[in-house]
Design a protein around this motif. Sequence first.
Motif, short mmCIF file in Angstrom:
data_model
loop_
_atom_site.label_atom_id
_atom_site.label_comp_id
_atom_site.label_asym_id
_atom_site.label_seq_id
_atom_site.Cartn_x
_atom_site.Cartn_y
_atom_site.Cartn_z
N TYR A 1 30.85 33.45 36.64
CA TYR A 1 30.95 34.90 36.50
C TYR A 1 31.71 35.50 37.67
O TYR A 1 31.72 34.97 38.78
N ALA A 2 32.36 36.61 37.38
CA ALA A 2 33.06 37.41 38.38
C ALA A 2 32.74 38.87 38.09
O ALA A 2 32.68 39.27 36.93
N GLN A 3 32.51 39.63 39.14
CA GLN A 3 32.18 41.04 38.93
C GLN A 3 32.70 41.88 40.09
O GLN A 3 32.90 41.39 41.19
N VAL A 4 32.95 43.13 39.79
CA VAL A 4 33.17 44.15 40.80
C VAL A 4 31.97 45.09 40.69
O VAL A 4 31.40 45.24 39.61
N HIS A 5 31.57 45.64 41.81
CA HIS A 5 30.47 46.59 41.74
C HIS A 5 30.72 47.76 42.70
O HIS A 5 30.67 47.61 43.91
N PRO A 6 31.02 48.92 42.10
CA PRO A 6 31.05 50.13 42.91
C PRO A 6 29.66 50.33 43.52
O PRO A 6 28.65 50.12 42.85
N SER B 1 32.82 46.57 46.10
CA SER B 1 32.59 45.18 46.49
C SER B 1 32.71 44.32 45.24
O SER B 1 32.94 44.82 44.15
N GLY B 2 32.49 43.02 45.40
CA GLY B 2 32.60 42.13 44.26
C GLY B 2 31.80 40.86 44.48
O GLY B 2 31.26 40.63 45.56
N ALA B 3 31.76 40.04 43.45
CA ALA B 3 31.02 38.78 43.52
C ALA B 3 31.68 37.76 42.61
O ALA B 3 32.29 38.10 41.61
N LEU B 4 31.55 36.50 42.99
CA LEU B 4 32.02 35.37 42.21
C LEU B 4 30.93 34.31 42.29
O LEU B 4 30.48 33.97 43.39
#
Length: 134
Positions: free
Chosen positions: A107-112, A125-128
């Motif tokens: 999974y990959a995400q961006v999160h305001p 920010s984001g996550a992988l």
Amino acid sequence: MKKNLLLGLPFIVLSPWIHANESPQLAVGMAFDQQLSVVVEVDDTYRVTAGNDGMAFDYILKRGVIDPETSMSWYVGVGAWNEWNDVFGARVPLGMNVNFYDGWNLYAQVHPELNLYKGPELQLSGALGITYKF
């Protein structure tokens, strides 16, 4: 006090639900979210991340399929995060999943994020990550 409350929030929220459900689906993995992190996901709905920089709890509100042939999907959620130095806030994860092998998920995400430590401040920010579903 705020730090202890935020750290215990995922367990308070999950406790009644876990006991009510006989066999929740559990996924465990690693991610770059709160720097290098351990990820635990329950029933594709609750995600707890604990890492070198802090921890986060996300509740996935909605999922959808992008491409059924490649098992690619999207999701949107709401969550909270806390850094070990007492910085904390809320976030909205927007991400994509790819189930690339039986039980394995990337999974990959961006999160305001809304940083609430010394007054409201917007940031991105984001996550992988990768998880394995039991």
